[in-house]
Design an enzyme around this catalytic site. Structure first.
Site, PDB file in Angstrom:
ATOM      1  N   ASP A 170     -33.054  -7.693  12.885  1.00 34.33           N
ATOM      2  CA  ASP A 170     -32.721  -8.950  12.211  1.00 34.33           C
ATOM      3  C   ASP A 170     -31.727  -9.681  13.099  1.00 34.33           C
ATOM      4  OD1 ASP A 170     -31.782 -10.992  10.537  1.00 34.33           O
ATOM      5  OD2 ASP A 170     -30.489  -9.620   9.401  1.00 34.33           O
ATOM      6  N   GLY A 226     -29.547 -12.699  13.601  1.00 34.07           N
ATOM      7  CA  GLY A 226     -28.931 -13.821  12.899  1.00 34.07           C
ATOM      8  C   GLY A 226     -28.244 -14.773  13.857  1.00 34.07           C
ATOM      9  N   ASN A 227     -27.472 -15.714  13.313  1.00 37.11           N
ATOM     10  CA  ASN A 227     -26.738 -16.654  14.141  1.00 37.11           C
ATOM     11  C   ASN A 227     -25.562 -15.993  14.848  1.00 37.11           C
ATOM     12  OD1 ASN A 227     -28.128 -19.209  13.596  1.00 37.11           O
ATOM     13  ND2 ASN A 227     -27.451 -18.895  11.492  1.00 37.11           N
ATOM     14  N   LEU A 244     -26.837  -9.480  15.717  1.00 33.47           N
ATOM     15  CA  LEU A 244     -28.142  -8.818  15.674  1.00 33.47           C
ATOM     16  C   LEU A 244     -27.945  -7.488  14.969  1.00 33.47           C
ATOM     17  CD1 LEU A 244     -30.716  -8.370  18.552  1.00 33.47           C
ATOM     18  CD2 LEU A 244     -29.922  -6.392  17.247  1.00 33.47           C
ATOM     19  N   LYS A 245     -28.684  -7.276  13.870  1.00 38.76           N
ATOM     20  CA  LYS A 245     -28.613  -6.023  13.133  1.00 38.76           C
ATOM     21  C   LYS A 245     -29.923  -5.266  13.329  1.00 38.76           C
ATOM     22  CE  LYS A 245     -27.559  -9.095  10.569  1.00 38.76           C
ATOM     23  NZ  LYS A 245     -27.305 -10.556  10.839  1.00 38.76           N
ATOM     24  N   ASP A 269     -34.584 -15.020   7.570  1.00 37.48           N
ATOM     25  CA  ASP A 269     -33.672 -14.017   7.015  1.00 37.48           C
ATOM     26  C   ASP A 269     -33.550 -14.165   5.504  1.00 37.48           C
ATOM     27  OD1 ASP A 269     -32.393 -16.475   7.383  1.00 37.48           O
ATOM     28  OD2 ASP A 269     -30.485 -15.590   8.025  1.00 37.48           O
ATOM     29  N   ASP A 292     -26.420 -14.591   0.450  1.00 39.52           N
ATOM     30  CA  ASP A 292     -26.230 -14.047   1.792  1.00 39.52           C
ATOM     31  C   ASP A 292     -24.975 -14.673   2.383  1.00 39.52           C
ATOM     32  OD1 ASP A 292     -26.340 -13.164   4.417  1.00 39.52           O
ATOM     33  OD2 ASP A 292     -28.507 -13.431   4.589  1.00 39.52           O
ATOM     34  N   THR A 315      -0.017 -24.032  11.410  1.00 38.86           N
ATOM     35  CA  THR A 315      -1.239 -24.797  11.178  1.00 38.86           C
ATOM     36  C   THR A 315      -2.473 -23.908  11.312  1.00 38.86           C
ATOM     37  OG1 THR A 315      -0.198 -26.816  11.971  1.00 38.86           O
ATOM     38  CG2 THR A 315      -2.593 -26.783  11.931  1.00 38.86           C
TER      39      THR A 315
END
Length: 241
Positions: free
Chosen positions: A7, A9-10, A13-14, A100, A120, A175
């Site tokens: 998987d 993703g942005n 990686l899984k 996903d 998610d 800040t």
């Protein structure tokens, strides 16, 4: 046969390796620094076939395909579908729904046949609503804490910081701390509010994603760490025990 599920993703990686439905090992890596060398070092050598899904750039997907090609390992990409069994995609243009999120909904239908809201909590926090009959009814997408803080840093002068997860969110005394704490609170309470609203409307809640466990623990909800990979296994015709 050992199947490698990926998987992409942005942000991360899984992956997991399973054999005859039994998970053998799993792991994750940052997509931002993904390379062929890293895949060679970190992904298991024993994979007989690869099934993968991605919302990352085409370049990152090509890197994974090259890794599989070098190993002479069959590599199959899974994309968003119009339908899967009794689940139907509710987007006007179905392919625009992130794969996903689609796979998470596929897996959610295996966990419950009730109306369900799949939350998610990754780079963005997504809410996908599925009726008891399997109709995807629509979605909400809100930025996660990291995206909100990055937007402030980009568009506001004199804010410089390296993003980090806050262990104890309190009002900041600089800040940078104030931005991090404020964005974390906005994401957290925004998710809380939509979860509560979904519950009031009769939806069961399933959470996944890197930041989902905190919300699940706070609200006493179900968290499934590898929900997307579970959906990927379903679509690929595999099973997990």
């Amino acid at each position: 046969m050992a199947e490698l599920l990926v998987d992409m993703g942005n942000a991360r990686l899984k992956w997991r390796l399973q054999e005859q439905g039994v998970v053998q090992c799993s792991g994750a890596m940052l997509v931002s620094v993904l390379s062929l060398g890293q895949l060679q070092a970190d992904l298991p050598e024993s994979a007989s076939v690869v099934y993968w899904a991605s919302v990352a750039s085409d370049e990152k997907g090509l890197c994974l395909e090259n890794w599989a090609h070098q190993k002479n390992t069959p590599c199959h990409q899974i994309t968003t579908q119009d339908y899967w069994q009794d689940l139907s995609n509710g987007y006007q243009q179905p392919q625009q729904l992130g794969v996903d999120r689609w796979l998470a909904m596929v897996a959610a239908r295996q966990y419950t046949q009730n109306a369900v809201c799949v939350v998610d909590c990754g780079s963005a926090i997504t809410f996908d609503y599925v009726s008891a009959g399997g109709l995807h009814e629509g979605s909400y997408i809100i930025p996660g804490a990291r995206l909100m803080s990055q937007a402030l840093a980009r568009d506001t002068a004199q804010i410089n910081f390296t993003y980090q997860t806050l262990e104890d969110v309190q009002p900041g005394t600089s800040t940078a701390q104030a931005v991090l704490a404020g964005c974390s609170q906005m994401a957290h309470y925004g998710a809380f509010g939509l979860v509560r609203e979904a519950q009031e409307r009769g939806y069961e809640i399933l959470l996944c994603g890197g930041d989902g466990l905190v919300i699940a623990n706070d609200l006493g909800l179900t968290y499934v760490e590898q929900l997307v990979l579970d959906g990927l296994a379903q679509v690929a015709g595999l099973h997990k025990h």
